[in-house]
Enzyme design. Sequence first.
Site, PDB file in Angstrom:
ATOM      1  N   ARG A  23     -22.921   2.737  78.573  1.00 56.27           N
ATOM      2  CA  ARG A  23     -22.927   1.409  79.189  1.00 56.27           C
ATOM      3  C   ARG A  23     -21.541   0.927  79.568  1.00 56.27           C
ATOM      4  O   ARG A  23     -21.380   0.036  80.384  1.00 56.27           O
ATOM      5  CB  ARG A  23     -23.543   0.387  78.229  1.00 56.27           C
ATOM      6  N   GLU A  28     -11.327  -4.949  70.974  1.00 59.99           N
ATOM      7  CA  GLU A  28     -10.776  -6.237  70.570  1.00 59.99           C
ATOM      8  C   GLU A  28      -9.311  -6.224  70.990  1.00 59.99           C
ATOM      9  O   GLU A  28      -8.509  -5.485  70.431  1.00 59.99           O
ATOM     10  CB  GLU A  28     -10.928  -6.390  69.057  1.00 59.99           C
ATOM     11  N   ASP A  48      -0.953 -17.609  78.073  1.00 62.90           N
ATOM     12  CA  ASP A  48      -1.440 -16.329  78.589  1.00 62.90           C
ATOM     13  C   ASP A  48      -1.194 -16.293  80.086  1.00 62.90           C
ATOM     14  O   ASP A  48      -1.430 -17.289  80.781  1.00 62.90           O
ATOM     15  CB  ASP A  48      -2.945 -16.163  78.343  1.00 62.90           C
ATOM     16  N   ASN A  49      -0.734 -15.147  80.582  1.00 63.32           N
ATOM     17  CA  ASN A  49      -0.435 -14.991  82.006  1.00 63.32           C
ATOM     18  C   ASN A  49      -1.134 -13.756  82.563  1.00 63.32           C
ATOM     19  O   ASN A  49      -1.330 -12.778  81.834  1.00 63.32           O
ATOM     20  CB  ASN A  49       1.077 -14.835  82.225  1.00 63.32           C
ATOM     21  N   ARG A  59       8.472  -5.679  89.013  1.00 61.94           N
ATOM     22  CA  ARG A  59       8.772  -7.032  88.533  1.00 61.94           C
ATOM     23  C   ARG A  59       9.706  -6.917  87.332  1.00 61.94           C
ATOM     24  O   ARG A  59       9.380  -6.283  86.353  1.00 61.94           O
ATOM     25  CB  ARG A  59       7.493  -7.772  88.166  1.00 61.94           C
ATOM     26  N   HIS A  62      13.076  -9.115  83.287  1.00 68.34           N
ATOM     27  CA  HIS A  62      13.155 -10.552  83.032  1.00 68.34           C
ATOM     28  C   HIS A  62      13.343 -10.863  81.546  1.00 68.34           C
ATOM     29  O   HIS A  62      12.889 -10.115  80.691  1.00 68.34           O
ATOM     30  CB  HIS A  62      11.869 -11.246  83.499  1.00 68.34           C
ATOM     31  N   LYS A  71       6.112 -11.043  73.970  1.00 66.92           N
ATOM     32  CA  LYS A  71       5.001 -10.784  74.890  1.00 66.92           C
ATOM     33  C   LYS A  71       4.147  -9.633  74.374  1.00 66.92           C
ATOM     34  O   LYS A  71       4.667  -8.569  74.032  1.00 66.92           O
ATOM     35  CB  LYS A  71       5.528 -10.417  76.272  1.00 66.92           C
ATOM     36  N   TYR A 131      -0.604 -10.777  79.850  1.00 66.99           N
ATOM     37  CA  TYR A 131       0.232 -10.851  78.667  1.00 66.99           C
ATOM     38  C   TYR A 131       0.172 -12.219  78.010  1.00 66.99           C
ATOM     39  O   TYR A 131       0.022 -13.232  78.657  1.00 66.99           O
ATOM     40  CB  TYR A 131       1.673 -10.439  78.964  1.00 66.99           C
ATOM     41  N   ASP A 167      14.417 -10.984  92.137  1.00 68.41           N
ATOM     42  CA  ASP A 167      14.696  -9.741  91.426  1.00 68.41           C
ATOM     43  C   ASP A 167      15.756  -8.895  92.132  1.00 68.41           C
ATOM     44  O   ASP A 167      16.462  -8.117  91.480  1.00 68.41           O
ATOM     45  CB  ASP A 167      13.414  -8.932  91.219  1.00 68.41           C
TER      46      ASP A 167
END
Length: 175
Positions: A23, A28, A48-49, A59, A62, A71, A131, A167
């Site tokens: 299925r 978790e 949360d992003n 990216r 940072h 993170k 994240y 950046d």
Amino acid sequence: MNVQTTQLPGVRIIAPRVFGDARGYFLESFSARRYEEEAGIALPFVQDNVSRSTYGVLRGLHFQRSRPQGKLIQVTEGAVFDVVADIDPASATYGQYVTAELSADNHRQIWVPPGYAHGFCVISESAVFQYKCTDYYDPADEGGVAWNCPTLAIPWPIDAPVLSEKDKRHPALGA
């Protein structure tokens, strides 16, 4: 879950237990008690992003200067080449980095403790990157390190990444 330590203090690569059958699958993706006991992640998450990017988008790298974010990162669609770099000149591992492939197929996560620089490059057609953060994002506090910093010499999997204007302007480490 399987928790792998790395050469950078506190940085962990986590493989959650995946239960699959015809299925689909279940996993978790976070449990405060389990992640504290098994991975040593005890900081509370406040934000949360989610970002979606296409192939070749890079990216980072940072960080936040005075309010660093921890993170917990995962990819839920596609795949990325993920990088965590030690940018603390007082650290024994200054200028070192850890890389990992995170993908929807391998379900791996990476824990980036506060104080490290982080970046990623999309190596699939597209990727959805999620994240959890231990502090709120503050654009006035943001910093960055050049993706092609000669001190770090990260072996990115593409030669000509797609970068944001911001950046493109990040300095090399120590500059």
